[in-house]
Write an enzyme that holds these catalytic residues in place. Structure first.
Site, PDB file in Angstrom:
ATOM      1  CB  CYS A 113      -0.923   0.018   1.344  1.00 18.82           C
ATOM      2  SG  CYS A 113      -2.040  -1.354   1.374  1.00 18.82           S
ATOM      3  CG  ASP A 134      -7.102  39.154  36.322  1.00 16.32           C
ATOM      4  OD1 ASP A 134      -6.057  39.245  36.698  1.00 16.32           O
ATOM      5  OD2 ASP A 134      -7.651  39.222  34.977  1.00 16.32           O
TER       6      ASP A 134
END
Length: 753
Positions: A49, A446
């Site tokens: 293949c 934050d």
């Protein structure tokens, strides 16, 4: 026929063959007019293949090289960029259907699909059987009643086999390991009710209880599906963070050749070519070039950071302006981004504390119900000798004490609270987060993008010469740098900019343009004034002479100060944890009345701070938005993020608020606390219902059908109580409540060593 002929895979099964345009878009530019395309070819099985595929593709005009990897069934094709060769068409003609290779293809959630299908089947059957039962209750004749019973049996049987297997498997798994859970009495009650109903139907009995069995399954599947959806929401954060990692990078070999390698194959020491707009695949050091980097994933700072030779770059950071050559310093699994993923996965490991509270209660509940039902059966057998009546009463005991109301006590309040919050622009991503939010006694914010909007604005422009501001705005309009946007916005108010030519942007330094014979520069002071350095703030110069200096500040999020005050009124303390510079963090904290703050924190340091607070017994609500906040959002007791947050931040958070005002935070806390009160009431109602209903069922005054109706009624009561949830306003502060004040209040908080 060759033994290695392709199998039965078809193009349709593989999702359809990609067009040449799709192949072009999915290919990577290796430079020098060469592109690389990776294809997946499932039909490759052996050496023959490989030879067939490589030889067939190698004959195509423009194909420079084709190589097959048998283990992954991947074909790597390098081709000249003049024209897209017919790669997929050639492979199909050779008998090897192909599609674009993707190692990180998303997979669906099979468990959720099974739950939804089971819920649909149970709902359909319960609805139709209940309609038939109404006709029987209304006094149908014997023949009609018998026909309706058989139709109900035909509808109930597949429901038990398909929808009920979710509970049957759980019950069998528990019993097989010598324990019990809530699904054991459910399974026994369903099976006995169905079996007795079939027996009565075969003997022309007046009553059958197919409706009780199917309705029970339907109600319980609703709670099971809600629980699963809530758990999967939390896992999306890790998958989203992984998607930030590039699939691969272009590596420059020692002989001058270029290869596009998967990120897992990149080794320390490899030289990587990083184009503007690409993310850094692994931790690295800049070897050549100058650019600006979006380092929000690491520091949370909105301002781009300059990258020069020798600068250390962390995986996941974004190259904004110029091409770079970087040298890898770590493998993908040892990179900064991989560390963030591990932090989030570790943090999420302990998040299921409250989700199965009712199931844990079943350790005591189930044995008591089983023993009570069995003793009821034995007692009625001894008293009457009528096994049919004895087993009917025992089934009624099992059904009437079924923990349906107990199972709905938590999720139905979560749904009601989620609706209330959504009406106020707050999305609930994790139902158990409501319980944890109600327990929070401290908030960690934050800075950039959370307390502020992450949008710098020009201040003091009244002190800037209008002509200089007009020149600066006209020049800044040619850049997408955040500071350039702020200058352009400030100078666009009724000012007409000059005619500029020869405009160029110098990565990490600024913009340069010509107006007549004069050269204007807008950028770092050292460069704009002709010194060649990158020190100083942002200035505008003409021929090296200063024209104007610019000062910026971040825009404070609306109602930030009011939100902090409201949180104090709820008894919660506040702290700022930021990756930004100390001066900026301190200034923002002072503006909104927060005394405790920490600056310059990396993601792991934020997690360490949260763990230290948890060790002190604090239950912290983390509010953040950046990529660098994702591990902290996952590690906190509960978390929130604004809709403007990065995808990873939104996925990691339990709540997302859609509007700009920070008032969403105290509002969510108030709703969560009220929801917690209603959940406790629902548990009390469920326990009271069982305490009243159980003796009546044992006394034989309840049939299985009445038991099913009573069980459903208890569920309705629980639902009605959940709908009493009010809007949720911050209550007045209790005089005895005092917000958390750590040692050394008013100073920058310390970090564990």
């Amino acid at each position: 026929m060759s033994c290695c002929a392709p199998g039965a895979e078809t193009v349709a099964e593989l999702g359809g063959a990609p067009s040449r345009e799709e192949v072009l878009l999915a290919s990577r530019d290796l430079g020098d007019g060469i592109r690389q395309t990776d294809l997946s070819v499932p039909g490759i099985h052996c050496g023959a293949c490989i030879r067939t595929v490589e030889k067939g593709l190698g004959k195509l005009a423009g194909v420079r090289q084709a190589r097959v990897n048998l283990s992954t069934r991947r074909v790597v094709v390098k081709w000249h960029a003049d024209k897209v060769p017919p790669l997929v068409e050639t492979l199909a003609a050779l008998g090897y259907p192909a599609h674009l290779f993707d190692t990180e293809a998303d997979k669906g959630d099979p468990e959720l699909s099974r739950l939804i299908r089971a819920l649909a089947v149970a709902g359909f059957a319960a609805m139709n059987i209940m309609l038939l039962s109404v006709s029987v209750w209304s006094g149908a004749d014997a023949e009609t009643r018998q026909a309706f019973h058989w139709i109900s049996a035909a509808l109930a049987l597949p429901t038990l086999l398909y929808s009920g297997r979710i509970f049957f498997r759980s019950a069998w798994g528990a019993l097989r390991h010598g324990r019990t859970n809530m699904d054991v009495p459910i399974s026994i009650g369903i099976c006995l009710a169905f079996g007795l109903s079939v027996y009565d139907t075969m003997h022309n009995g007046e009553h059958a209880y197919f409706d009780a069995a199917t309705t029970l399954i339907f109600f319980l599947l609703i709670g099971r599906t809600l629980d699963h959806v809530m758990r999967e929401k939390a896992r999306a954060a890790v998958h989203g963070l992984i998607r930030l990692t590039p699939h691969g990078a272009t590596v420059l070999r020692a002989d001058g050749s270029r290869d596009y390698l998967p990120v897992k194959e990149i080794e320390p020491g490899m030289l990587i070519l990083l184009a503007a707009g690409d993310r850094v695949p692994v931790d690295a050091v800049v070897a050549e070039g100058i650019s600006e980097m979006d380092c929000a994933i690491a520091t949370g700072e909105s301002a781009p950071q300059r990258a020069v030779p020798g600068s250390a770059l962390q995986a996941g950071t974004l190259n904004l302006s110029g091409p770079l050559a970087i040298t890898a310093t770590a493998r993908a699994e040892d990179s900064f981004l991989a560390e963030m993923v591990r932090l989030m996965e570790a943090a999420e490991g302990g998040r299921a504390r409250y989700r199965r509270l009712a199931d844990r209660a079943a350790r005591l509940y189930s044995p008591v119900v089983h023993a009570t039902a069995f003793l009821t059966f034995l007692g009625w057998m001894a008293a009457t000798g009528d096994w049919h009546r004895a087993i009917g009463i025992a089934i009624a005991v099992l059904i009437i004490t079924c923990p349906c109301a107990l199972g709905l006590a938590v999720p139905i309040v979560q749904v009601a609270a989620a609706r209330r919050l959504f009406e106020n622009g707050i999305m609930v991503k994790d139902g158990s987060g409501l319980e944890r939010l109600a327990e929070a006694d401290m908030v960690a914010f934050d800075k950039t993008g959370t307390l502020t909007l992450g949008r710098p604005r020009l201040v003091g422009q009244e002190r800037i010469d209008p002509d200089a501001l007009a020149f600066a705005a006209a020049l800044a309009a040619h850049s997408r740098h955040p500071l350039s946007r702020a200058i352009a916005a400030a100078g666009a108010r009724g000012q007409t900019g000059p005619h500029l030519s020869d405009i160029s942007e110098h990565p990490g330094l600024g913009l340069q343009a010509r107006a007549g014979r004069d050269i204007y520069r807008l950028g770092r002071a050292g460069w704009a004034l002709g010194g060649g350095g990158d020190e100083g703030g942002t200035v505008l110069s003409r021929n090296g002479q200063l024209l104007a200096a610019f000062t910026f500040e971040d825009t404070l999020r609306p109602q930030a100060g009011e939100a902090v005050s409201a949180l104090r009124g709820l008894g919660l303390g506040a702290e700022v944890l930021s990756g930004d510079e100390t001066e900026a963090v301190a200034a923002t904290a002072n503006r909104i009345g927060i005394e405790d703050h920490a600056s310059g924190l990396l993601p792991a340091q934020k997690v360490a701070r949260l763990q230290a607070l948890a060790g002190e017994g604090r239950k912290v609500l983390m509010v953040g938005d950046g990529l660098n906040d994702a591990p902290a959002l996952a590690a906190a007791h509960v978390s929130m993020a604004p809709a403007s947050a990065a995808d990873i931040g939104r996925n990691a958070a339990d709540f997302v608020f859609l509007h700009e005002p920070l008032s969403a935070v105290p509002l969510a806390v108030a709703v969560a606390r009220e929801a917690g009160r209603l959940i406790r009431q629902n548990f009390g109602l469920a326990i009271a219902y069982n305490a009243i209903a159980l003796p009546i069922a044992i006394a034989g005054y309840v049939t299985p059908l009445v038991a099913a109706i009573a069980m459903s009624l208890s569920s309705v009561i629980v639902v009605a109580n959940a709908l009493r949830l009010r809007q949720g306003r911050a209550p007045k502060r209790n005089r005895q409540e005092r917000p958390y004040r750590p040692a050394g209040a008013g100073q920058a908080v310390g970090l564990p060593g």
